[in-house]
Design a protein around this motif. Structure first.
Motif, short mmCIF file in Angstrom:
data_model
loop_
_atom_site.label_atom_id
_atom_site.label_comp_id
_atom_site.label_asym_id
_atom_site.label_seq_id
_atom_site.Cartn_x
_atom_site.Cartn_y
_atom_site.Cartn_z
N SER A 8 0.81 -1.22 0.00
CA SER A 8 0.00 0.00 0.00
C SER A 8 0.84 1.27 0.00
CB SER A 8 -0.94 0.03 1.20
OG SER A 8 -1.91 -0.98 1.08
N LEU B 265 -9.44 0.46 5.14
CA LEU B 265 -8.93 -0.91 5.28
C LEU B 265 -7.56 -0.96 5.92
CD1 LEU B 265 -9.97 -2.41 1.83
CD2 LEU B 265 -10.98 -2.89 4.06
N GLY C 243 -1.84 -2.76 3.39
CA GLY C 243 -1.86 -4.17 3.02
C GLY C 243 -1.01 -4.38 1.79
N VAL D 81 -4.76 -7.84 4.14
CA VAL D 81 -4.51 -6.88 5.20
C VAL D 81 -4.24 -7.67 6.48
CG1 VAL D 81 -5.47 -4.95 6.50
CG2 VAL D 81 -6.08 -5.24 4.09
N ARG E 173 -4.17 -8.80 10.17
CA ARG E 173 -5.12 -8.62 11.27
C ARG E 173 -4.75 -9.58 12.40
NH1 ARG E 173 -6.75 -4.29 9.30
NH2 ARG E 173 -8.59 -4.15 8.02
N ALA F 266 -4.69 -12.68 8.27
CA ALA F 266 -4.93 -11.62 7.28
C ALA F 266 -6.34 -11.76 6.74
CB ALA F 266 -3.92 -11.71 6.15
N GLU G 51 -9.38 -8.63 1.00
CA GLU G 51 -10.29 -7.50 0.79
C GLU G 51 -10.32 -7.10 -0.68
OE1 GLU G 51 -12.04 -6.29 3.21
OE2 GLU G 51 -10.94 -6.57 5.07
#
Length: 88
Positions: A10, A40, A43, A61, A63, A76, A79
């Motif tokens: 990103s 979001l 990522g 992403v 998590r 992750a 998304e």
């Protein structure tokens, strides 16, 4: 020219690429994706291009998932999965 697939974090993605991804996701989900990627969080984007144009996208992403009172698990979420109809 074959389909090319690359990954971009990103923080390294250009504004023009992000705009093209937003347009793809807006078309696929039939809702405005403007601002969605800020929500979001950071990522890794997986981008499919055909003849220089983005035709497919997904991102993961990082998590934490905590089942009950157990130690949080590193995981992750996937998304913003979208592919132009003619490439599905």
């Amino acid at each position: 020219m074959p389909l090319s697939i690359n990954t971009v974090e990103s923080q390294s993605i250009s504004q023009s690429t992000l705009l093209e991804i937003c347009e793809l996701c807006t078309e696929a989900y039939e809702e405005d994706f403007t601002g969605a990627f800020e929500a979001l969080g950071p990522g890794v984007h997986v981008i499919g291009r055909f003849e220089g144009h983005i035709v497919s996208h997904a991102m993961w992403v990082a998590r934490a998932l905590q089942p009950g009172r157990r130690t949080p698990l590193r995981t992750a979420y996937i998304e913003a999965v979208a592919t132009k109809r003619r490439f599905q």
